[in-house]
Enzyme design. Structure first.
Site, short mmCIF file in Angstrom:
data_model
loop_
_atom_site.label_atom_id
_atom_site.label_comp_id
_atom_site.label_asym_id
_atom_site.label_seq_id
_atom_site.Cartn_x
_atom_site.Cartn_y
_atom_site.Cartn_z
N GLU A 61 -11.51 -77.11 71.33
CA GLU A 61 -10.79 -76.23 72.23
C GLU A 61 -10.43 -74.94 71.53
O GLU A 61 -10.36 -74.92 70.29
CB GLU A 61 -9.51 -76.91 72.73
CG GLU A 61 -9.74 -78.16 73.52
CD GLU A 61 -8.46 -78.80 74.02
OE1 GLU A 61 -8.55 -79.78 74.77
OE2 GLU A 61 -7.37 -78.32 73.65
N LEU B 3 -36.89 -65.74 46.98
CA LEU B 3 -38.28 -65.69 46.50
C LEU B 3 -39.20 -64.95 47.46
O LEU B 3 -40.30 -64.54 47.08
CB LEU B 3 -38.80 -67.11 46.24
CG LEU B 3 -38.20 -67.80 45.01
CD1 LEU B 3 -38.62 -69.26 44.96
CD2 LEU B 3 -38.59 -67.10 43.72
N THR C 88 -15.77 -80.09 59.62
CA THR C 88 -16.08 -79.17 58.51
C THR C 88 -16.25 -79.95 57.21
O THR C 88 -15.75 -81.06 57.05
CB THR C 88 -14.95 -78.15 58.33
OG1 THR C 88 -13.77 -78.84 57.90
CG2 THR C 88 -14.67 -77.38 59.60
N GLU D 169 -22.73 -89.66 63.92
CA GLU D 169 -22.76 -88.21 64.16
C GLU D 169 -23.01 -87.46 62.85
O GLU D 169 -23.81 -86.54 62.79
CB GLU D 169 -21.45 -87.75 64.78
CG GLU D 169 -21.40 -86.26 65.06
CD GLU D 169 -20.08 -85.82 65.67
OE1 GLU D 169 -19.96 -84.62 65.99
OE2 GLU D 169 -19.18 -86.65 65.83
N ARG D 170 -22.32 -87.85 61.80
CA ARG D 170 -22.47 -87.17 60.52
C ARG D 170 -23.82 -87.45 59.87
O ARG D 170 -24.40 -86.59 59.21
CB ARG D 170 -21.29 -87.52 59.63
CG ARG D 170 -20.06 -86.76 60.11
CD ARG D 170 -18.74 -87.32 59.79
NE ARG D 170 -17.71 -86.53 60.50
CZ ARG D 170 -16.43 -86.80 60.52
NH1 ARG D 170 -15.98 -87.86 59.87
NH2 ARG D 170 -15.59 -86.05 61.19
N GLY E 235 -9.67 -76.93 66.32
CA GLY E 235 -10.99 -77.21 65.79
C GLY E 235 -11.15 -78.66 65.42
O GLY E 235 -11.41 -79.52 66.26
N ARG F 67 -48.47 -64.74 47.80
CA ARG F 67 -47.93 -63.41 47.55
C ARG F 67 -48.13 -63.02 46.09
O ARG F 67 -47.87 -63.81 45.18
CB ARG F 67 -46.43 -63.41 47.88
CG ARG F 67 -45.72 -62.10 47.63
CD ARG F 67 -46.10 -61.04 48.63
NE ARG F 67 -45.33 -59.82 48.45
CZ ARG F 67 -45.57 -58.69 49.07
NH1 ARG F 67 -46.55 -58.61 49.96
NH2 ARG F 67 -44.82 -57.63 48.84
N PRO G 21 -19.58 -91.94 61.89
CA PRO G 21 -20.63 -92.09 60.88
C PRO G 21 -22.02 -91.72 61.39
O PRO G 21 -22.79 -91.06 60.69
CB PRO G 21 -20.55 -93.57 60.49
CG PRO G 21 -19.12 -93.92 60.72
CD PRO G 21 -18.73 -93.15 61.95
#
Length: 385
Positions: free
Chosen positions: A133, A345, A373, A250-251, A137, A276, A248
């Site tokens: 919301e 790189l 987080t 979800e993570r 957080g 390259r 668990p």
């Protein structure tokens, strides 16, 4: 697309490998040619969902009696990997299949499972979780959205933000407070079917640092009337426990996505530095390039081994919240470091939009924020000390 050359992990059984190959072919043929256009438009098409459902790429772990394939998280993991390895990081299918559908499967009544799961499998329904919301957080106990009793049903009021699948979703799991005096035990999960919900409205599609084609949005609920059967499960006050029990997975989903992005970044960079040239030789021939890529490959390999270990533990039912938090925090932190070194790189070309590494650099940043987080992950790990 991987340069790690590891033996196939134990969780990659024959049927999982076959699904991986099927998913790779489908994604390359159906999605990859349109990724650039979707990114430019800032939205992928709604039919992406129904096409994925028809191809068996949504909710593969849902049991057959509810329209699914009866698979496991291993089947979900290879689909997540193939989407990310192809560069379709903006698609919210991992949340739809790996979070929304399991909430219903694990906590819904039999009637709710039969009502909603087949549509999620087919892509007729697009799932979202309305948790965050404005001003709230990671603190789920601070949720202000309410679902107050009205007759034998509920009236839902509140606003949500940062909602993945927000523009396409038509089945939304809303985290709401059903008892203002009960703290975490006053939170419930309410199911909102948007096509029959006066008072529901979608806010703007949010402009973001990355994931340009993802329809991350604000959602508003103004006196949305819900029947009693739209409370997920059979009793109020279970929402916080339901959310915590599924963290668990979800993570782990975020860790799987991050690991695939690491492997894609490394593969793209190794291919680029071999082609390259500068000062008369390939970039790969400079010792600095070799040392950086040696470090990246070593760290990516270590991460993949831990990633596979966590999947195997989840499949065995032994992945705890602390270990899942370690996987989410450590692999997404590493993802940011490796993609940053890979971009370097590419030199100036790494900063150009037409090079995928540029987009990956932006897209990767949010993964240290969502699903809790990385600072919250460290707090959870610290409590186990």
């Amino acid at each position: 697309m991987s340069t790690l050359n590891l033996p196939s992990p134990g969780w990659m059984t024959e049927d999982v490998v076959l699904l991986e190959e099927q998913a790779r072919r489908f994604i390359r043929a159906e999605y990859v040619p349109q990724l650039e256009a979707w990114s430019e438009k800032g939205m992928y098409d709604r039919e992406v969902w129904t096409r994925a459902g028809a191809a068996g790429l949504l909710c593969p772990a849902i049991p057959e009696q509810y329209g699914g394939a009866g698979g496991t998280f291993a089947h979900e993991a290879v689909i997540i990997r193939e989407l990310s390895l192809a560069g379709f990081d903006a698609f919210g299918a991992p949340l739809h299949s790996g979070i929304v559908a399991p909430y219903i499967l694990h906590y819904g009544t039999e009637e709710q499972k039969r009502r909603w799961l087949p549509g999620l499998v087919s892509g007729e329904l697009v799932g979202a979780v309305a948790m965050s919301e404005p001003g709230t957080g990671s603190d789920l106990q601070g949720v202000r959205t309410t679902a107050n009793k009205s007759g034998n049903g509920y009236v839902l009021n509140g606003s949500k933000t940062f909602i993945t699948n927000g523009q396409h979703a038509n089945l939304i799991v809303v985290v709401a407070r059903t008892d203002a005096s009960a703290g975490s035990k006053g939170i419930s999960l309410m199911m909102v079917e948007t096509e029959n919900a006066p008072g529901f409205r979608r806010g703007r599609k949010l402009r973001k640092l990355g994931l340009d084609a993802a329809d991350t949005s604000e959602l508003f609920f103004d006196d949305v009337k819900l029947p009693p059967e739209n409370l997920l499960g059979s009793e109020e006050g279970q929402g916080f426990a339901q959310l915590m029990n599924d963290l668990p997975r979800e993570r782990l989903i975020v860790a799987v996505h991050a690991q695939a992005m690491i492997e894609r970044a490394l593969a793209l960079t190794i291919d680029y530095v071999k082609q390259r040239r500068a000062f008369g030789k390939a970039i790969i021939d400079f010792q600095n390039s070799q040392f950086i890529l040696a470090e990246c490959k070593s760290e990516a390999t270590i991460a993949r081994v831990f990633h596979d270990h966590c999947i195997e533990r989840y499949l065995a039912g032994t992945l705890d919240t602390v270990t899942a938090s370690m996987a989410k925090y450590w692999i997404t932190d590493l993802q940011g470091k490796i993609i940053d070194r890979c971009l370097q790189l590419f030199g100036g070309y790494g900063y150009m939009e037409e090079f995928p590494i540029s987009r990956m650099y932006r897209d990767a940043r949010v993964m240290r924020i969502y699903a809790g987080t990385n600072e919250i992950m460290k707090l959870l790990i610290a409590r186990s000390l």
